[in-house]
Motif scaffolding. Structure first.
Motif, PDB file in Angstrom:
ATOM      1  N   HIS A 153       0.657  -1.127   0.064  1.00 18.69           N
ATOM      2  CA  HIS A 153       0.125  -0.047   0.178  1.00 18.69           C
ATOM      3  C   HIS A 153       0.697   1.121   0.004  1.00 18.69           C
ATOM      4  O   HIS A 153       1.722   1.270   0.683  1.00 18.69           O
ATOM      5  N   ILE A 154       0.424   2.211  -0.575  1.00 23.51           N
ATOM      6  CA  ILE A 154       1.225   3.377  -0.790  1.00 23.51           C
ATOM      7  C   ILE A 154       1.608   3.974   0.757  1.00 23.51           C
ATOM      8  O   ILE A 154       2.882   4.451   0.850  1.00 23.51           O
ATOM      9  N   VAL A 155       0.592   4.157   1.558  1.00 23.42           N
ATOM     10  CA  VAL A 155       0.836   4.783   2.897  1.00 23.42           C
ATOM     11  C   VAL A 155       1.071   3.629   3.818  1.00 23.42           C
ATOM     12  O   VAL A 155       1.622   4.295   5.054  1.00 23.42           O
ATOM     13  N   TYR A 312      -0.743  14.957 -10.790  1.00 22.46           N
ATOM     14  CA  TYR A 312      -1.360  15.677  -9.655  1.00 22.46           C
ATOM     15  C   TYR A 312      -1.271  14.987  -8.328  1.00 22.46           C
ATOM     16  O   TYR A 312      -1.506  15.445  -7.101  1.00 22.46           O
ATOM     17  N   CYS A 313      -1.201  13.651  -8.502  1.00 23.17           N
ATOM     18  CA  CYS A 313      -1.136  12.845  -7.112  1.00 23.17           C
ATOM     19  C   CYS A 313      -0.578  12.970  -6.259  1.00 23.17           C
ATOM     20  O   CYS A 313       0.848  13.440  -6.338  1.00 23.17           O
ATOM     21  N   ILE A 314      -0.733  13.158  -4.892  1.00 20.70           N
ATOM     22  CA  ILE A 314      -0.027  13.493  -3.768  1.00 20.70           C
ATOM     23  C   ILE A 314       0.099  12.198  -2.758  1.00 20.70           C
ATOM     24  O   ILE A 314       0.529  12.109  -1.854  1.00 20.70           O
ATOM     25  N   ARG A 315      -0.100  11.053  -3.512  1.00 18.62           N
ATOM     26  CA  ARG A 315       0.290   9.702  -2.900  1.00 18.62           C
ATOM     27  C   ARG A 315      -0.564   9.695  -1.596  1.00 18.62           C
ATOM     28  O   ARG A 315       0.236   9.319  -0.591  1.00 18.62           O
ATOM     29  N   CYS A 316      -1.799   9.975  -1.192  1.00 18.96           N
ATOM     30  CA  CYS A 316      -2.358   9.709  -0.048  1.00 18.96           C
ATOM     31  C   CYS A 316      -2.872   8.353   0.040  1.00 18.96           C
ATOM     32  O   CYS A 316      -3.129   7.994   1.081  1.00 18.96           O
ATOM     33  N   GLY A 317      -3.098   7.608  -0.935  1.00 20.94           N
ATOM     34  CA  GLY A 317      -3.579   6.183  -0.654  1.00 20.94           C
ATOM     35  C   GLY A 317      -5.097   6.182  -0.780  1.00 20.94           C
ATOM     36  O   GLY A 317      -5.796   4.860  -0.378  1.00 20.94           O
ATOM     37  N   ALA A 318      -5.924   7.281  -0.802  1.00 17.93           N
ATOM     38  CA  ALA A 318      -7.279   7.103  -0.257  1.00 17.93           C
ATOM     39  C   ALA A 318      -7.990   6.212  -1.537  1.00 17.93           C
ATOM     40  O   ALA A 318      -8.831   5.698  -1.216  1.00 17.93           O
ATOM     41  N   CYS A 319      -7.606   6.547  -2.929  1.00 19.46           N
ATOM     42  CA  CYS A 319      -8.166   5.745  -3.834  1.00 19.46           C
ATOM     43  C   CYS A 319      -7.920   4.106  -3.758  1.00 19.46           C
ATOM     44  O   CYS A 319      -8.792   3.440  -4.268  1.00 19.46           O
ATOM     45  N   LEU A 320      -7.066   3.862  -3.196  1.00 17.25           N
ATOM     46  CA  LEU A 320      -6.784   2.199  -2.703  1.00 17.25           C
ATOM     47  C   LEU A 320      -7.651   1.740  -1.852  1.00 17.25           C
ATOM     48  O   LEU A 320      -8.370   0.794  -2.167  1.00 17.25           O
ATOM     49  N   PRO A 341      -5.878   2.105  -8.130  1.00 15.89           N
ATOM     50  CA  PRO A 341      -6.253   2.848  -9.104  1.00 15.89           C
ATOM     51  C   PRO A 341      -4.863   3.701  -9.621  1.00 15.89           C
ATOM     52  O   PRO A 341      -4.732   3.629 -10.742  1.00 15.89           O
ATOM     53  N   ILE A 342      -4.396   4.310  -8.676  1.00 14.67           N
ATOM     54  CA  ILE A 342      -3.299   5.127  -9.002  1.00 14.67           C
ATOM     55  C   ILE A 342      -2.274   4.336  -9.482  1.00 14.67           C
ATOM     56  O   ILE A 342      -1.496   4.698 -10.640  1.00 14.67           O
ATOM     57  N   GLY A 343      -2.091   3.193  -9.037  1.00 13.89           N
ATOM     58  CA  GLY A 343      -1.000   2.318  -9.674  1.00 13.89           C
ATOM     59  C   GLY A 343      -1.496   1.787 -11.227  1.00 13.89           C
ATOM     60  O   GLY A 343      -0.362   1.802 -11.806  1.00 13.89           O
ATOM     61  N   VAL A 372     -12.808  10.156  -4.174  1.00 19.14           N
ATOM     62  CA  VAL A 372     -12.434  10.190  -2.831  1.00 19.14           C
ATOM     63  C   VAL A 372     -10.762  11.083  -3.035  1.00 19.14           C
ATOM     64  O   VAL A 372     -10.237  11.528  -2.145  1.00 19.14           O
ATOM     65  N   CYS A 373     -10.492  11.268  -4.367  1.00 18.32           N
ATOM     66  CA  CYS A 373      -9.186  11.928  -4.661  1.00 18.32           C
ATOM     67  C   CYS A 373      -9.310  13.083  -4.198  1.00 18.32           C
ATOM     68  O   CYS A 373      -9.825  13.950  -4.754  1.00 18.32           O
ATOM     69  N   PRO A 374      -7.998  13.555  -3.425  1.00 18.36           N
ATOM     70  CA  PRO A 374      -8.099  15.166  -2.728  1.00 18.36           C
ATOM     71  C   PRO A 374      -7.948  15.914  -3.761  1.00 18.36           C
ATOM     72  O   PRO A 374      -8.426  17.168  -3.718  1.00 18.36           O
ATOM     73  N   VAL A 375      -7.243  15.650  -5.012  1.00 18.54           N
ATOM     74  CA  VAL A 375      -7.034  16.650  -6.179  1.00 18.54           C
ATOM     75  C   VAL A 375      -7.830  16.177  -7.322  1.00 18.54           C
ATOM     76  O   VAL A 375      -7.497  16.589  -8.385  1.00 18.54           O
ATOM     77  N   ARG A 376      -8.763  15.491  -7.046  1.00 28.63           N
ATOM     78  CA  ARG A 376     -10.007  15.135  -8.262  1.00 28.63           C
ATOM     79  C   ARG A 376      -9.474  14.561  -9.395  1.00 28.63           C
ATOM     80  O   ARG A 376      -9.882  15.111 -10.421  1.00 28.63           O
ATOM     81  N   ILE A 377      -8.561  13.870  -9.532  1.00 30.90           N
ATOM     82  CA  ILE A 377      -8.035  13.237 -10.690  1.00 30.90           C
ATOM     83  C   ILE A 377      -9.197  12.255 -11.071  1.00 30.90           C
ATOM     84  O   ILE A 377      -9.615  11.440 -10.263  1.00 30.90           O
ATOM     85  N   ASN A 378      -9.359  12.497 -12.344  1.00 27.68           N
ATOM     86  CA  ASN A 378     -10.465  11.727 -13.051  1.00 27.68           C
ATOM     87  C   ASN A 378      -9.873  10.342 -13.429  1.00 27.68           C
ATOM     88  O   ASN A 378      -9.874  10.061 -14.533  1.00 27.68           O
ATOM     89  N   ILE A 379      -9.676   9.481 -12.258  1.00 32.99           N
ATOM     90  CA  ILE A 379      -8.957   8.281 -12.539  1.00 32.99           C
ATOM     91  C   ILE A 379      -9.486   7.162 -13.576  1.00 32.99           C
ATOM     92  O   ILE A 379      -9.104   7.042 -14.750  1.00 32.99           O
ATOM     93  N   PRO A 380     -10.940   7.050 -13.549  1.00 31.98           N
ATOM     94  CA  PRO A 380     -11.793   6.281 -14.454  1.00 31.98           C
ATOM     95  C   PRO A 380     -11.459   6.654 -16.007  1.00 31.98           C
ATOM     96  O   PRO A 380     -11.261   5.841 -16.809  1.00 31.98           O
TER      97      PRO A 380
HETATM   98  S1  SF4 Z   1      -6.554   9.543  -4.114  1.00 28.13           S
HETATM   99 FE1  SF4 Z   1      -5.415  10.924  -5.666  1.00 28.13          FE
HETATM  100  S2  SF4 Z   1      -3.812  11.743  -4.650  1.00 28.13           S
HETATM  101 FE2  SF4 Z   1      -4.594  10.110  -3.355  1.00 28.13          FE
HETATM  102  S3  SF4 Z   1      -3.352   8.366  -4.098  1.00 28.13           S
HETATM  103 FE3  SF4 Z   1      -5.053   8.159  -5.269  1.00 28.13          FE
HETATM  104  S4  SF4 Z   1      -4.772   9.632  -7.183  1.00 28.13           S
HETATM  105 FE4  SF4 Z   1      -3.194   9.900  -5.792  1.00 28.13          FE
END
Ligand code: SF4
Length: 484
Positions: A153-155, A312-320, A341-343, A372-380
């Motif tokens: 996991h990232i965090v 933009y990702c700040i590696r918070c791990g919320a998307c995991l 998802p970010i991976g 959940v992404c704090p910087v609103r990355i449109n991952i899908p």
């Molecule tokens: S939720 Fe957004 S900022 Fe956090 S790890 Fe996933 S992509 Fe990066």
């Protein structure tokens, strides 16, 4: 130690193996769910949280639009403060820069704080090959290092390990007494690390943020090990992805409020260190500070207007934590250091789409990650873009049997969609069949089809259940409502 590079096993195979281990599946499910619910209660207490997200996204967009300028400003500030900047276009060059600094210092040991870029460039392998011992000082990283695994996991690198697992590892590698008390386990790790902090000449950390305006490195943590690793040794090396910049010191408050709440549900992590250059006269801290700015595929991502957003990702791990796929298959099934998802987004970008062509497909596109992404990355949306790229730019392997049947069923479905009578008839037959096989499930309090015996339906229930159809089909309900 893990094998370097992306694992050659397909995500299907790795996911199948992970799901066969009920203990592992439960560890991932419960831990990520706990972090997910902590986030929910933490953000509920912050008025204007959504505005913070908007502002953070704007700042990151500005950084990516002017990355060259911000990097130059950051570099000149580091130099002005007495630090050194090393540019590393590739993973190999980043490792070589670390080795060169260690060689000059005559270091045989490096004490490492958590660094995902360090994992990304396979630094431990490079250090080991050069005869330098890498000692992980973060508890989670230490656990996965002793287990010979990658972070899951990232965090929370050891999110998949239970206290019993950790106890066994410590008994085997640190020769401690068996215990499952968290305080005792932490004390054992601390005892093993303390003398290494005192004698290591080189400490290495990642960077959560780099502030262009001041040349500061910002690192956040809960254990205090980063403070030790970055201040006790004579030399501090920072491994930092070039996308980690923020323009101004004043922006930091926004990101710190978002990062801890999104990742672990904390207001702030226990320690936030702002390191601005090596020590000056009368100060404690390292004599030398080296900042290694790592590209390793990031410029390529920046050049792609669509994919730029992934940076933009700040590696918070919320998307995991929010992802139903991650919760089921865990971090190692993604085959590289970044999971979830970010991976699935950045691994094909950093490693090349042909090395990770399956990852963009490892998503149900449910949108939980975007929410959940704090910087609103449109991952899908970005995953869909990558799927197209994977189809167009890589050699398509022979499709598995399940994909052949999926394509066939899509064709049948498209044919039926154009013929309302066929669609109605098909729907009625499906409902009839599903009702006959559905059984009451006490844990979910609903009726589900748990297992089909025959292909292709068996492919569906191999890894998920099928809900029993609603009592009244949607078309009938719609008719009823519209004739009221
Ligand atoms: S939720 Fe957004 S900022 Fe956090 S790890 Fe996933 S992509 Fe990066």
């Amino acid at each position: 130690m893990t094998e370097p590079g992306v694992q050659s096993n397909s995500i299907h195979e790795l996911a199948r193996r992970a799901m066969a281990d009920a203990h592992l599946e439960e560890a991932y499910r419960s831990s990520s769910l706990r972090l997910y619910t902590h986030r929910l209660s933490a953000i509920a207490k912050v008025p204007g949280f959504e505005r913070l997200r908007d502002r953070a996204r704007e700042i990151k967009r500005d950084v990516m639009e002017h990355l060259g300028d911000y990097l130059e400003q950051f570099e000149s500030n580091i130099i002005r403060l007495g630090g050194e900047v090393h540019w590393a276009p590739t993973a190999e060059e980043a490792s070589a820069a670390v080795l060169e600094i260690c060689r000059r210092a005559g270091a045989r040991e490096v004490v490492k704080a958590k660094s995902m870029v360090g994992e990304e460039i396979e630094l431990n392998h490079a250090l080991e090959a050069a005869g330098i011992r890498a000692v992980e000082s973060d508890l989670g990283e230490l656990i996965v290092q002793l287990a010979g695994e990658r972070p899951a996991h990232i965090v929370a690198p050891a999110i998949h390990k239970t206290r019993e697992d950790v106890s066994r590892l410590f008994v085997e590698h640190l020769h401690s007494e068996p215990t499952t008390e968290p305080e005792r386990l932490t004390a054992i790790a601390r005892g093993a690390l303390r003398e290494i902090f005192a004698r290591a000449a080189v400490g290495l950390s990642g960077a959560n943020f780099g502030v262009a305006e001041t040349g500061s490195i910002v690192v956040i943590e809960n254990e205090g090990n980063i403070r030790f690793s970055t201040t006790a040794p004579r030399i501090h090396i920072v491994l930092m992805g070039i996308e980690k910049l923020i323009p101004r010191f004043a922006d930091l408050g926004i990101f710190l409020r978002l990062l801890a709440r999104s990742g672990t549900g904390q207001k702030l992590t226990s320690y936030t260190s702002i390191l601005t250059g090596p020590r000056r006269a009368g100060e404690d801290g390292p004599e030398e500070m080296h900042v290694i700015l790592v590209d390793n595929g990031r410029i390529r991502t920046l050049a792609d207007e669509k994919m730029r957003e992934a940076l933009y990702c700040i590696r918070c791990g919320a998307c995991l934590n929010a992802c139903p796929v991650y919760r089921k298959i865990g971090g190692h099934a993604y085959g590289w250091v970044y999971s979830g998802p970010i991976g699935a987004l950045i691994t094909p970008q950093f490693m090349g789409i042909s090395n990770a062509r399956e990852l963009p497909f490892a998503s149900s596109l449910c949108g939980a990650c975007r929410e959940v992404c704090p910087v609103r990355i449109n991952i899908p949306d970005l995953l869909l873009h990558l799927r197209t790229e994977a189809q167009q730019r890589t050699e398509t392997p022979r499709p598995p049997r399940s994909l052949v049947s999926e394509r066939a069923s899509m064709r049948i479905w498209a044919w039926a969609m154009k013929r309302p009578w066929a669609y109605s008839l098909g729907g009625a037959l499906m409902r009839f069949g599903l009702k006959a096989f559905a059984r009451w499930d006490t844990s979910s309090g609903g009726r589900w089809v748990k297992k089909f015996e025959w292909f292709p339906l068996s492919a569906w229930t191999e890894s998920r259940d099928f809900p029993a159809p609603a009592r009244m089909p949607f078309r009938d309900r719609w008719k009823k409502i519209s004739t009221r």
